[in-house]
Scaffold this motif. Structure first.
Motif, PDB file in Angstrom:
ATOM      1  N   ASN A  19       0.802  -1.232   0.000  1.00 49.23           N
ATOM      2  CA  ASN A  19       0.000   0.000   0.000  1.00 49.23           C
ATOM      3  C   ASN A  19       0.835   1.282   0.000  1.00 49.23           C
ATOM      4  OD1 ASN A  19      -2.368  -1.471  -0.042  1.00 49.23           O
ATOM      5  ND2 ASN A  19      -2.627  -1.449   2.180  1.00 49.23           N
ATOM      6  N   GLY A  20       2.150   1.153   0.178  1.00 50.05           N
ATOM      7  CA  GLY A  20       3.018   2.321   0.048  1.00 50.05           C
ATOM      8  C   GLY A  20       3.069   3.211   1.278  1.00 50.05           C
ATOM      9  N   LYS A  21       3.467   4.479   1.058  1.00 50.32           N
ATOM     10  CA  LYS A  21       3.763   5.396   2.158  1.00 50.32           C
ATOM     11  C   LYS A  21       2.576   5.660   3.073  1.00 50.32           C
ATOM     12  CE  LYS A  21       2.858   9.591  -0.559  1.00 50.32           C
ATOM     13  NZ  LYS A  21       3.412  10.889  -1.020  1.00 50.32           N
ATOM     14  N   GLU A  22       1.356   5.519   2.575  1.00 49.02           N
ATOM     15  CA  GLU A  22       0.179   5.756   3.418  1.00 49.02           C
ATOM     16  C   GLU A  22       0.165   4.814   4.634  1.00 49.02           C
ATOM     17  OE1 GLU A  22       0.087   5.601   0.137  1.00 49.02           O
ATOM     18  OE2 GLU A  22      -0.443   7.693  -0.304  1.00 49.02           O
ATOM     19  N   SER A  23       0.784   3.635   4.495  1.00 47.51           N
ATOM     20  CA  SER A  23       0.817   2.679   5.596  1.00 47.51           C
ATOM     21  C   SER A  23       1.670   3.173   6.761  1.00 47.51           C
ATOM     22  CB  SER A  23       1.358   1.333   5.108  1.00 47.51           C
ATOM     23  OG  SER A  23       0.531   0.790   4.092  1.00 47.51           O
ATOM     24  N   LEU A  24       2.530   4.140   6.502  1.00 44.32           N
ATOM     25  CA  LEU A  24       3.436   4.625   7.538  1.00 44.32           C
ATOM     26  C   LEU A  24       2.930   5.889   8.224  1.00 44.32           C
ATOM     27  CD1 LEU A  24       6.900   4.205   5.743  1.00 44.32           C
ATOM     28  CD2 LEU A  24       5.507   2.480   6.893  1.00 44.32           C
ATOM     29  N   ALA A  25       1.786   6.404   7.771  1.00 45.44           N
ATOM     30  CA  ALA A  25       1.306   7.696   8.279  1.00 45.44           C
ATOM     31  C   ALA A  25       1.131   7.698   9.794  1.00 45.44           C
ATOM     32  CB  ALA A  25      -0.009   8.068   7.595  1.00 45.44           C
ATOM     33  N   GLY A  26       0.683   6.580  10.348  1.00 44.36           N
ATOM     34  CA  GLY A  26       0.440   6.522  11.782  1.00 44.36           C
ATOM     35  C   GLY A  26       1.705   6.446  12.620  1.00 44.36           C
ATOM     36  N   MET A  27       2.866   6.346  11.963  1.00 48.07           N
ATOM     37  CA  MET A  27       4.119   6.204  12.708  1.00 48.07           C
ATOM     38  C   MET A  27       4.773   7.540  13.048  1.00 48.07           C
ATOM     39  SD  MET A  27       5.796   2.988  10.661  1.00 48.07           S
ATOM     40  CE  MET A  27       4.819   1.514  10.338  1.00 48.07           C
ATOM     41  N   LYS A  28       4.270   8.632  12.478  1.00 42.82           N
ATOM     42  CA  LYS A  28       4.972   9.902  12.659  1.00 42.82           C
ATOM     43  C   LYS A  28       5.062  10.300  14.122  1.00 42.82           C
ATOM     44  CE  LYS A  28       0.774  12.472  11.368  1.00 42.82           C
ATOM     45  NZ  LYS A  28       0.179  13.407  10.384  1.00 42.82           N
ATOM     46  N   ASP A  29       4.016  10.024  14.906  1.00 44.18           N
ATOM     47  CA  ASP A  29       4.059  10.364  16.327  1.00 44.18           C
ATOM     48  C   ASP A  29       5.011   9.440  17.089  1.00 44.18           C
ATOM     49  OD1 ASP A  29       2.281  12.469  16.069  1.00 44.18           O
ATOM     50  OD2 ASP A  29       0.515  11.207  16.426  1.00 44.18           O
ATOM     51  N   ARG A  30       5.074   8.165  16.680  1.00 43.97           N
ATOM     52  CA  ARG A  30       5.944   7.221  17.386  1.00 43.97           C
ATOM     53  C   ARG A  30       7.414   7.480  17.091  1.00 43.97           C
ATOM     54  NH1 ARG A  30       3.460   1.215  17.462  1.00 43.97           N
ATOM     55  NH2 ARG A  30       5.258   1.045  18.846  1.00 43.97           N
ATOM     56  N   LEU A  31       7.712   8.152  15.977  1.00 37.71           N
ATOM     57  CA  LEU A  31       9.099   8.416  15.594  1.00 37.71           C
ATOM     58  C   LEU A  31       9.519   9.859  15.860  1.00 37.71           C
ATOM     59  CD1 LEU A  31       9.183   6.522  12.164  1.00 37.71           C
ATOM     60  CD2 LEU A  31      10.164   5.741  14.334  1.00 37.71           C
ATOM     61  N   LYS A  32       8.621  10.664  16.447  1.00 34.54           N
ATOM     62  CA  LYS A  32       8.880  12.104  16.529  1.00 34.54           C
ATOM     63  C   LYS A  32      10.120  12.440  17.352  1.00 34.54           C
ATOM     64  CE  LYS A  32       5.685  12.878  20.428  1.00 34.54           C
ATOM     65  NZ  LYS A  32       4.462  13.593  20.859  1.00 34.54           N
ATOM     66  N   ASP A  33      10.497  11.593  18.322  1.00 32.52           N
ATOM     67  CA  ASP A  33      11.675  11.871  19.136  1.00 32.52           C
ATOM     68  C   ASP A  33      12.954  11.258  18.562  1.00 32.52           C
ATOM     69  OD1 ASP A  33      10.123  13.244  21.024  1.00 32.52           O
ATOM     70  OD2 ASP A  33       9.597  11.371  22.052  1.00 32.52           O
ATOM     71  N   CYS A  34      12.823  10.563  17.438  1.00 33.25           N
ATOM     72  CA  CYS A  34      13.978   9.878  16.841  1.00 33.25           C
ATOM     73  C   CYS A  34      14.728  10.797  15.888  1.00 33.25           C
ATOM     74  CB  CYS A  34      13.524   8.630  16.088  1.00 33.25           C
ATOM     75  SG  CYS A  34      12.740   7.381  17.120  1.00 33.25           S
ATOM     76  N   THR A  35      16.037  10.622  15.833  1.00 38.20           N
ATOM     77  CA  THR A  35      16.844  11.337  14.837  1.00 38.20           C
ATOM     78  C   THR A  35      17.305  10.389  13.731  1.00 38.20           C
ATOM     79  OG1 THR A  35      18.921  10.949  16.033  1.00 38.20           O
ATOM     80  CG2 THR A  35      17.675  12.965  16.574  1.00 38.20           C
ATOM     81  N   ALA A  36      17.024   9.084  13.892  1.00 42.09           N
ATOM     82  CA  ALA A  36      17.420   8.110  12.881  1.00 42.09           C
ATOM     83  C   ALA A  36      16.466   6.916  12.935  1.00 42.09           C
ATOM     84  CB  ALA A  36      18.857   7.643  13.107  1.00 42.09           C
ATOM     85  N   VAL A  37      16.297   6.263  11.779  1.00 44.11           N
ATOM     86  CA  VAL A  37      15.407   5.096  11.692  1.00 44.11           C
ATOM     87  C   VAL A  37      16.080   4.009  10.853  1.00 44.11           C
ATOM     88  CG1 VAL A  37      13.150   4.225  10.994  1.00 44.11           C
ATOM     89  CG2 VAL A  37      13.366   6.569  11.850  1.00 44.11           C
ATOM     90  N   PHE A  38      16.097   2.797  11.383  1.00 43.91           N
ATOM     91  CA  PHE A  38      16.535   1.623  10.639  1.00 43.91           C
ATOM     92  C   PHE A  38      15.309   0.972  10.024  1.00 43.91           C
ATOM     93  CE2 PHE A  38      17.065  -3.126  11.099  1.00 43.91           C
ATOM     94  CZ  PHE A  38      17.741  -3.294   9.896  1.00 43.91           C
TER      95      PHE A  38
END
Length: 360
Positions: free
Chosen positions: A246-265
């Motif tokens: 489904n592409g990038k729309e599947s990641l929309a709900g992650m923005k709050d969970r990653l807001k304190d991160c400076t890097a993502v694996f």
């Protein structure tokens, strides 16, 4: 590692690269003893092990020779190759590597695809059970992190003396060898690269329904814990096969969970590209605001997304296919001892524009 193993690996490498061809005589015990600075007893132990595994044969008064592993007239000479998809960026190269080694040894390849569903996997396995010309199966497991109803079919195939080798991942319930990336170690190296760039709050996006996701999570955890970094489970995000489709729309709900991160694996380059697009939509720049690293070193990682090339861990693709075919042939021709066909590739990080030094 026992000293004799180095001798086995040296001879094996020369067989794999064609320096020692079928029927060729290997160096004498004296020559190998001098080459490795080991006792003749240790050399003799290495050779005996390879004779037991069916790779070498000793001829009294003559020496030791490489066994001819080519298919003989009248024997089962079909190897079924079953992958999840045909159009994924990894599989064409892997299949090419498998086919080249099989055909060289006189085996024919039958190719099938499961579309990553247990229903299709079952259909293929049931068909293979009815056949008498199949010597081996090189199989990519379906959603290998989840329970699977087809385990008994693998057992039935092995009872028919059909050799089975998994690629890319494996079913932990089955004692069947595999050829794959060392996913845990490669993930560890990817996260370590982010740590070495100064990042302390590192999130991850991993695939829930396959074994690679499980192993890559293991590597992520190891790197974070060894570095003494804070671990927050809200920074750990899971997606599945449908989410990726489904592409990038599947990641929309992650923005709050990653807001304190400076890097993502990220699980792979495709997911890394989806994340970069999602972050761009909400005004977060890569790598200025967040560094991103993936796996597989695909064309996408080299060409970039939104003008950003993606740091990544390479997938050996064709080499993995070649190794799988080589090990399958040896399994078919195994001697008294069961040949350990499991092999895991370890690759290093390729740093590109998606990773920068942390400004924390």
């Amino acid at each position: 590692m026992a000293k004799y193993v180095n001798v086995i690996e040296w001879i094996t490498k020369k067989i794999d690269n064609g320096e020692l061809t079928p029927g060729a005589k290997i160096p004498s015990e004296n020559e190998l003893s001098e080459e490795f600075n080991l006792s003749r007893q240790t050399i003799r132990h290495a050779i005996a092990q390879m004779v037991e595994d069916g790779i070498l044969e000793s001829r009294r008064g003559s020496g030791t020779y490489v066994v001819d592993l080519r298919a003989e007239e009248g024997e089962r000479n079909v190897v079924a190759v079953v992958t999840t998809y045909v159009d994924d960026y990894i599989f064409p190269s892997t299949i090419r590597g498998i086919e080249s080694n099989l055909s060289e040894k006189g085996y024919s390849m039958q190719l099938s695809f499961t579309n990553n569903t247990v229903t299709r996997e079952r259909q293929i396995l049931e068909d293979l059970l009815q056949r008498n010309d199949v010597a081996g199966i090189i199989m990519e497991p379906v959603k290998s992190a989840l329970p699977n109803p087809n385990m008994e079919l693998y057992t039935q195939l092995r009872e028919k003396n059909v050799k089975i080798l998994f690629i890319n991942t494996f079913y932990p319930e089955l004692d069947i060898p595999h050829v794959s990336l060392n996913d845990a170690e490669c993930a560890y190296r990817a996260v370590t690269a982010l740590i070495e760039a100064g990042h302390r709050n590192i999130g991850c996006i991993l695939k829930l329904d396959d074994g690679q996701g499980r192993e890559r999570y293991r590597g992520y955890l190891k790197a974070v814990m060894e570095a003494g970094l804070p671990f927050a489970y809200e920074h750990v995000n899971w997606i599945d096969t449908i989410d990726i489709r489904n592409g990038k729309e599947s990641l929309a709900g992650m923005k709050d969970r990653l807001k304190d991160c400076t890097a993502v694996f990220c699980y792979n380059d495709q997911v890394a590209g989806m994340l970069i697009e999602m972050l761009s939509d909400i005004g977060i720049k890569v790598p200025e605001d967040m560094s991103v690293i993936g796996m597989d070193d695909s064309d996408m990682s080299r060409l970039g997304v939104g003008g950003v090339t993606i740091s990544s861990i390479p997938h050996p693709k064709e080499k993995l296919g070649e190794k799988a075919a080589t090990n399958m042939i040896r399994m078919i021709h195994e001697g008294k001892l069961y040949f350990n066909a499991t092999y895991e590739f370890e690759e290093d990080v390729i740093l590109r524009a998606s990773v920068s030094e942390s400004r924390e």
